[in-house]
Scaffold this active site. Structure first.
Site, PDB file in Angstrom:
ATOM      1  N   CYS A  40      74.731 -64.221 -40.220  1.00 37.27           N
ATOM      2  CA  CYS A  40      75.057 -65.386 -39.391  1.00 37.27           C
ATOM      3  C   CYS A  40      73.802 -66.031 -38.793  1.00 37.27           C
ATOM      4  O   CYS A  40      73.055 -66.677 -39.507  1.00 37.27           O
ATOM      5  CB  CYS A  40      76.077 -65.000 -38.318  1.00 37.27           C
ATOM      6  SG  CYS A  40      76.889 -66.433 -37.571  1.00 37.27           S
ATOM      7  N   HIS A  70      80.530 -62.742 -41.079  1.00 34.47           N
ATOM      8  CA  HIS A  70      80.379 -61.443 -40.426  1.00 34.47           C
ATOM      9  C   HIS A  70      81.071 -60.351 -41.246  1.00 34.47           C
ATOM     10  O   HIS A  70      82.300 -60.223 -41.213  1.00 34.47           O
ATOM     11  CB  HIS A  70      80.978 -61.481 -39.014  1.00 34.47           C
ATOM     12  CG  HIS A  70      80.156 -62.274 -38.042  1.00 34.47           C
ATOM     13  ND1 HIS A  70      79.150 -61.720 -37.293  1.00 34.47           N
ATOM     14  CD2 HIS A  70      80.181 -63.593 -37.730  1.00 34.47           C
ATOM     15  CE1 HIS A  70      78.591 -62.658 -36.541  1.00 34.47           C
ATOM     16  NE2 HIS A  70      79.197 -63.804 -36.783  1.00 34.47           N
ATOM     17  N   GLU A  98      81.038 -57.252 -40.661  1.00 33.22           N
ATOM     18  CA  GLU A  98      81.381 -56.109 -39.819  1.00 33.22           C
ATOM     19  C   GLU A  98      82.778 -56.206 -39.221  1.00 33.22           C
ATOM     20  O   GLU A  98      83.337 -55.199 -38.780  1.00 33.22           O
ATOM     21  CB  GLU A  98      80.343 -55.948 -38.693  1.00 33.22           C
ATOM     22  CG  GLU A  98      80.342 -57.039 -37.638  1.00 33.22           C
ATOM     23  CD  GLU A  98      79.486 -58.251 -37.997  1.00 33.22           C
ATOM     24  OE1 GLU A  98      79.159 -59.026 -37.084  1.00 33.22           O
ATOM     25  OE2 GLU A  98      79.166 -58.436 -39.193  1.00 33.22           O
TER      26      GLU A  98
END
Length: 509
Positions: A79, A167, A169
């Site tokens: 990002c 993202h 994660e």
């Protein structure tokens, strides 16, 4: 733990989540602020740049010094990190016409690219940015796009450097863990050797070397962190560990004796100190939440210091500090404004001339539990809900009296035992009752009552950083409400808290 992954923190709410996902791959990683990371990078096998609330185009945007990393270590820029690399390497980053936030799907993936091994076409990813990369640097190659974002992923030719604008994660990126694994294991070749068993073996050896024959004192709370820390230390130094369990008068009903009984079978050297009257005396008339916390912290240190002086030649103070505590205390924004006064990190008075040992300071809560299981600790103890350091004092809104403590202990007991008997306890991260500073009109029998209101709180979470209220069955809430009102004298109304964190917090104070 010598095969580290370095995660640079730019202030994103997701930074800890990146670390958790990396740890789930049995790979050890550490988080450092982007402007204060280790000068010696020889221990690190890869670097991940996290996201940020800043725009790379802003004057106050974080500017990391990547001269020791770029082109020398495999790097994944997520990002903000991806936009930073593009912006300062000859590409172009501009404000998006629409804020790109939420679910998106990969519409293009470059063929035969290791980063996307096992990732399906149309894979869902999570976007969270208001800027977008409009042009890549000259030496960059596009790896993936979504319908709205042309340069969703790219790599720099001649380097092991990757950038992604989404993202991986977060849970909503369905193949995110696979992408992290591809980068760390296949591309960066980081060994997957960070397991609970390996941690125990390495930490016990480290503690033996560090502590030798020195005596160590540890304040036990009855919770997971201090218990696992105690068992680890006991494994390393045996009877040179002295544990002190202080009753501050604000524990759950019968908890002081129950916890002492639980520790008896674990081979720990534990002394119970009942200082409830001392704490409640010092708290009398205090209503301000922060003053309550500071008072409890001060009295705890006084009691603990008194007890420590009864031991001879103690050189170390052990604490159950865990990794989120450490991260918050050295965050990008400086010590977080949300850190409470009873925090484990720091705060010891100068007169306690003890060195600190924190065997769990690099572990997340779920990792602490897995280490505890490896050490053979009772699953019931490892599954205990977190309980605040100041105890019931911050669940009694307003001033504290012995009568209020007794009411709340009784209410809490009915609630927690109810969760256990209905098979709901293990589905909840944390639960408790709050005694409100208001009275409510009620009717019992033929009499009008004007008595206390209690709120019940139950949340689900993975680490306490964010939390959602639990949808407990209506039948359960009805039964618990009836039991509380019928069994606890002084309460005539029960409400259920349906606030999530954020914007609310888990505790009310």
């Amino acid at each position: 733990m010598q095969h580290n992954v370095l995660i640079l923190d730019f202030g994103s709410q997701y930074t800890q989540l990146i670390a958790r996902r990396v740890r789930e791959l049995n790979i050890f990683c550490e988080i450092f602020p982007y402007n204060h990371f280790p000068s010696d990078l020889s221990a690190y096998k890869a670097v991940i740049l996290g996201g940020s609330p800043f725009s790379v185009r802003a004057e106050d945007a974080p500017h990391p010094d990547l001269s020791q990393i770029r082109g020398k270590l495999p790097m994944l820029a997520v990002c903000y990190g991806a936009q930073y690399l593009a912006h300062f390497s000859g590409g172009e980053v501009a404000a998006s016409n629409t804020r790109e936030y939420g679910r998106a799907n990969l519409s293009y993936i470059k063929d035969n690219e290791v980063f996307f091994d096992g990732v399906s076409e149309n894979s869902q990813v999570w976007m969270s940015h208001s800027d977008s990369i409009k042009a890549l640097p000259a030496n960059a190659v596009k790896l993936a796009s979504t319908h709205d974002v042309e340069f969703a992923a790219y790599k720099i030719e001649g380097e092991t450097t990757y950038g992604i604008q989404y993202h991986p994660e977060v849970f909503h990126s369905t193949d995110g863990s696979k992408m992290l694994e591809n980068f760390l294991v296949k591309i960066a070749e980081v060994p997957q050797n960070f397991t609970p068993g390996a941690f125990v073996e390495e930490m016990v050896a480290e503690l033996k070397e560090k502590l030798g024959n020195d005596k160590v004192v540890l304040g036990l709370s009855g919770g997971v962190d201090s218990t696992v820390a105690a068992v680890l230390l006991n494994k390393a130094i045996g009877q040179n560990l002295y544990c002190i369990f202080v009753n501050n008068g604000l524990l759950r009903k019968n908890e002081f004796q129950n916890v002492l009984d639980q520790y008896k079978g674990m081979g720990l050297n534990v002394k119970g100190v009942d200082a409830g009257d001392r704490f409640l005396g010092e708290l009398a008339g205090i209503s301000d939440p922060e003053t309550k916390r500071k008072t409890i912290g001060r009295v705890f240190i006084e009691v603990f210091d008194d007890e420590s002086h009864l031991l001879e030649d103690v050189k170390w103070l052990a604490q159950g500090t865990i990794y989120p505590d450490v991260i918050e205390s050295v965050s990008v924004k400086g010590p977080s404004a949300t850190i409470k006064s009873h925090h484990n990190v720091g705060g010891l008075p100068d007169y306690m001339k003890l060195k600190i040992v924190e065997p769990l300071r690099m572990l997340f809560k779920d990792e602490v539990r897995r280490v505890g299981a490896t050490l053979g600790i009772d699953p019931e103890l490892l599954g205990r809900h977190p309980f605040p350091g100041p105890g019931l004092s911050i669940r009694i809104l307003g001033d504290i009296t012995p009568e209020k403590v007794q009411i709340l202990q009784d209410v809490d007991s009915v609630f927690i035992e109810g969760l256990k008997s209905w098979g709901l306890y293990d589905k909840v991260w944390q639960a408790g009752a709050i005694l409100l500073p208001v009275n409510s009109v009620g009717v019992m029998g033929d009499e009008r009552t004007y008595e206390k209101v209690v709120a019940l709180r139950a949340v689900e979470s993975t680490d306490g950083m964010t939390a959602d209220w639990v949808h407990l069955p209506y039948d359960f809430l009805m039964k618990v409400s009836n039991d509380i009102i019928n069994k606890v004298k002084g309460v005539n109304r029960v409400v259920y808290d349906i606030s999530s964190k954020p914007p609310a917090t888990i505790e009310w104070e």
